[in-house]
Design an enzyme around this catalytic site. Structure first.
Site, PDB file in Angstrom:
ATOM      1  NE  ARG A  34      -1.719  -1.649   3.499  1.00  0.00           N
ATOM      2  CZ  ARG A  34      -1.993  -1.907   4.757  1.00  0.00           C
ATOM      3  NH1 ARG A  34      -3.221  -1.707   5.207  1.00  0.00           N
ATOM      4  NH2 ARG A  34      -1.063  -2.351   5.582  1.00  0.00           N
ATOM      5  NE  ARG A  35       3.983   0.641   4.595  1.00  0.00           N
ATOM      6  CZ  ARG A  35       4.696   0.059   5.565  1.00  0.00           C
ATOM      7  NH1 ARG A  35       5.160   0.786   6.556  1.00  0.00           N
ATOM      8  NH2 ARG A  35       4.943  -1.226   5.530  1.00  0.00           N
ATOM      9  CG  ASP A  60      -6.108  -2.706   1.516  1.00  0.00           C
ATOM     10  OD1 ASP A  60      -5.996  -3.920   1.744  1.00  0.00           O
ATOM     11  OD2 ASP A  60      -6.418  -1.879   2.384  1.00  0.00           O
ATOM     12  CE1 TYR A 153      -0.148 -13.674  11.402  1.00  0.00           C
ATOM     13  CE2 TYR A 153       0.941 -15.144  12.966  1.00  0.00           C
ATOM     14  CZ  TYR A 153       0.967 -14.426  11.782  1.00  0.00           C
ATOM     15  OH  TYR A 153       2.074 -14.477  10.967  1.00  0.00           O
ATOM     16  N   GLY A 184       9.427 -19.202  11.783  1.00  0.00           N
ATOM     17  CA  GLY A 184       9.186 -18.777  13.165  1.00  0.00           C
ATOM     18  C   GLY A 184       9.445 -17.280  13.243  1.00  0.00           C
TER      19      GLY A 184
HETATM   20  P1  NDP Z   1       6.113  -6.596   7.729  1.00  0.00           P
HETATM   21  O1  NDP Z   1       5.102  -5.887   8.564  1.00  0.00           O
HETATM   22  O2  NDP Z   1       7.506  -6.104   7.757  1.00  0.00           O
HETATM   23  O3  NDP Z   1       5.598  -6.652   6.223  1.00  0.00           O
HETATM   24  C1  NDP Z   1       4.250  -6.891   5.905  1.00  0.00           C
HETATM   25  C2  NDP Z   1       4.009  -6.513   4.461  1.00  0.00           C
HETATM   26  O4  NDP Z   1       2.633  -6.816   4.158  1.00  0.00           O
HETATM   27  C3  NDP Z   1       4.222  -5.044   4.203  1.00  0.00           C
HETATM   28  O5  NDP Z   1       4.928  -4.871   2.999  1.00  0.00           O
HETATM   29  C4  NDP Z   1       2.817  -4.490   4.076  1.00  0.00           C
HETATM   30  O6  NDP Z   1       2.770  -3.438   3.110  1.00  0.00           O
HETATM   31  C5  NDP Z   1       2.055  -5.706   3.519  1.00  0.00           C
HETATM   32  N1  NDP Z   1       0.636  -5.595   3.800  1.00  0.00           N
HETATM   33  C6  NDP Z   1       0.024  -5.657   5.012  1.00  0.00           C
HETATM   34  N2  NDP Z   1      -1.295  -5.440   4.896  1.00  0.00           N
HETATM   35  C7  NDP Z   1      -1.524  -5.228   3.565  1.00  0.00           C
HETATM   36  C8  NDP Z   1      -2.678  -4.924   2.815  1.00  0.00           C
HETATM   37  N3  NDP Z   1      -3.893  -4.810   3.384  1.00  0.00           N
HETATM   38  N4  NDP Z   1      -2.567  -4.760   1.476  1.00  0.00           N
HETATM   39  C9  NDP Z   1      -1.355  -4.875   0.886  1.00  0.00           C
HETATM   40  N5  NDP Z   1      -0.214  -5.167   1.534  1.00  0.00           N
HETATM   41  C10 NDP Z   1      -0.306  -5.327   2.877  1.00  0.00           C
HETATM   42  O7  NDP Z   1       6.052  -8.106   8.232  1.00  0.00           O
HETATM   43  P2  NDP Z   1       6.780  -9.440   7.683  1.00  0.00           P
HETATM   44  O8  NDP Z   1       7.743  -9.153   6.610  1.00  0.00           O
HETATM   45  O9  NDP Z   1       7.250 -10.152   8.885  1.00  0.00           O
HETATM   46  O10 NDP Z   1       5.503 -10.222   7.129  1.00  0.00           O
HETATM   47  C11 NDP Z   1       5.459 -10.840   5.858  1.00  0.00           C
HETATM   48  C12 NDP Z   1       4.723 -12.159   5.993  1.00  0.00           C
HETATM   49  O11 NDP Z   1       5.476 -13.031   6.817  1.00  0.00           O
HETATM   50  C13 NDP Z   1       3.329 -12.052   6.625  1.00  0.00           C
HETATM   51  O12 NDP Z   1       2.434 -12.888   5.912  1.00  0.00           O
HETATM   52  C14 NDP Z   1       3.548 -12.596   8.041  1.00  0.00           C
HETATM   53  O13 NDP Z   1       2.370 -13.152   8.570  1.00  0.00           O
HETATM   54  C15 NDP Z   1       4.610 -13.647   7.763  1.00  0.00           C
HETATM   55  N6  NDP Z   1       5.407 -14.071   8.911  1.00  0.00           N
HETATM   56  C16 NDP Z   1       6.130 -13.176   9.648  1.00  0.00           C
HETATM   57  C17 NDP Z   1       6.889 -13.601  10.710  1.00  0.00           C
HETATM   58  C18 NDP Z   1       7.658 -12.666  11.600  1.00  0.00           C
HETATM   59  O14 NDP Z   1       8.029 -13.042  12.745  1.00  0.00           O
HETATM   60  N7  NDP Z   1       7.988 -11.454  11.160  1.00  0.00           N
HETATM   61  C19 NDP Z   1       6.986 -15.046  11.050  1.00  0.00           C
HETATM   62  C20 NDP Z   1       6.192 -15.896  10.192  1.00  0.00           C
HETATM   63  C21 NDP Z   1       5.453 -15.417   9.174  1.00  0.00           C
HETATM   64  P3  NDP Z   1       1.969  -2.054   3.286  1.00  0.00           P
HETATM   65  O15 NDP Z   1       1.782  -1.822   4.758  1.00  0.00           O
HETATM   66  O16 NDP Z   1       2.841  -1.038   2.619  1.00  0.00           O
HETATM   67  O17 NDP Z   1       0.703  -2.296   2.559  1.00  0.00           O
HETATM   68  C1  8X3 Z   2       4.809 -14.872  13.156  1.00  0.00           C
HETATM   69  C2  8X3 Z   2       5.386 -15.784  14.179  1.00  0.00           C
HETATM   70  O1  8X3 Z   2       5.022 -16.768  16.525  1.00  0.00           O
HETATM   71  O2  8X3 Z   2       4.508 -14.412  16.211  1.00  0.00           O
HETATM   72  O3  8X3 Z   2       4.022 -15.562  12.251  1.00  0.00           O
HETATM   73  O4  8X3 Z   2       3.054 -16.102  15.315  1.00  0.00           O
HETATM   74  S1  8X3 Z   2       4.434 -15.749  15.626  1.00  0.00           S
END
Ligand code: NDP
Ligand code: 8X3
Length: 257
Positions: A34-35, A60, A153, A184
């Site tokens: 989105r950003r 979005d 979640y 993780g």
């Molecule tokens: P970040 O918050 O750093 O990145 C999340 C990304 O998702 C951003 O680029 C954001 O972009 C995008 N996003 C969120 N909501 C929307 C929306 N409504 N429309 C479009 N884009 C969206 O987190 P992560 O990099 O950690 O997350 C990436 C994935 O990894 C997720 O699916 C998360 O569940 C998964 N994950 C993360 C873990 C962790 O510990 N970090 C562990 C396991 C899985 P913007 O806001 O610009 O739209």
């Molecule tokens: C992100 C890892 O353990 O916070 O998916 O759910 S946890």
């Protein structure tokens, strides 16, 4: 040259993945989030350093109309997506089920589940038509085991796990690979900050152990996407060495810094 479409490329795992693919000139990239300004900055950084084959889409994923308009705006080789990385996602809140915030629930279900479905529904018909494609979903350890207060979640990520398996059964005979990465805890992301609504103190969850880095997950995604055409890596479950389960973390200090 393959076209790689990455959702959630403005931050964290998606951004690290974009950088890794851009470092290899075999790929043209469609970067989403989105950003818009974040995408512009990232694209400037990538073009300076490596690749000039980049398109930016700000939308979005919770809105099917926005997904459709953005994807239909793609032209030429960018329309024919070879690798879709369904990464956009988030956690909102950490509450007992009887105290959960309904808006948080809607946000997680709409983003992690419906957003992934919308983008997949729009891009997979082209893959079926071309008889070629690869979809890589970003799940989580939260899609493999639940933990207290993880309720919605975890449910959204269990749904991703189910969809990965189900999509593979629907698409494998069309020569489309469906894969998954389930990490993780991952630092160098905005995940914890978003979960706790921007509360930087609460988001300090990686101070006493070494989690994965966003680049570790990017490498798993990149490896899956670059296997020979006859190989489909179905699922990679990865955690930092100091983590064994969602709720089993050695928090006696960061061991590898
Ligand atoms: P970040 O918050 O750093 O990145 C999340 C990304 O998702 C951003 O680029 C954001 O972009 C995008 N996003 C969120 N909501 C929307 C929306 N409504 N429309 C479009 N884009 C969206 O987190 P992560 O990099 O950690 O997350 C990436 C994935 O990894 C997720 O699916 C998360 O569940 C998964 N994950 C993360 C873990 C962790 O510990 N970090 C562990 C396991 C899985 P913007 O806001 O610009 O739209
Ligand atoms: C992100 C890892 O353990 O916070 O998916 O759910 S946890």
């Amino acid at each position: 040259m393959k076209t790689v479409f990455i959702t959630g490329a403005t931050s964290g795992i998606g951004m690290a993945t974009a950088k890794l693919f851009a470092a290899n000139r075999d790929f043209r990239l469609v970067l989403c989030g989105r950003r818009h300004e974040r995408l512009v900055d990232l694209s400037k950084h990538l073009q300076l350093n490596h690749s000039e084959e980049i398109k930016l889409l700000s939308f979005d994923v919770r809105s099917y109309e926005e997904c459709k308009k953005a994807i239909e705006s793609l032209e030429g080789p960018y329309r024919d997506v070879d690798v879709l990385i369904n990464n956009a996602g988030l956690a909102k809140g950490l509450d007992f089920i009887h105290e959960g915030d309904l808006e948080d629930w809607e946000t997680m279900i709409d983003t992690n589940l419906k957003g992934l479905l919308y983008v997949t529904r729009l891009l997979s018909p082209g893959m079926v038509k071309r008889k070629s494609g690869h979809i890589i979903n970003i799940c989580s350890t939260a899609g493999k085991e639940v933990y207290p207060k993880g309720n919605v979640y975890c449910a959204s990520k269990f749904a991703v796990d189910a969809l990965t398996k189900s999509m593979r059964q629907d698409l494998y005979s069309h020569n489309i690979r469906v894969s998954q990465v389930a990490p993780g805890h991952v630092e160098e992301t905005e995940f914890a900050l978003n979960r706790f609504d921007g509360d930087a103190e609460k988001a300090k969850i990686y101070q006493d152990f070494n989690p994965l880095k966003s680049s570790d997950v990017a490498e798993a995604i990149y490896w899956i996407a670059t296997r020979p055409a006859h190989v489909n890596i179905q699922d990679i479950l990865l955690m930092g060495t100091q983590q064994a389960l969602s709720g089993l973390i050695d928090r006696t200090g960061r061991r590898f810094d």
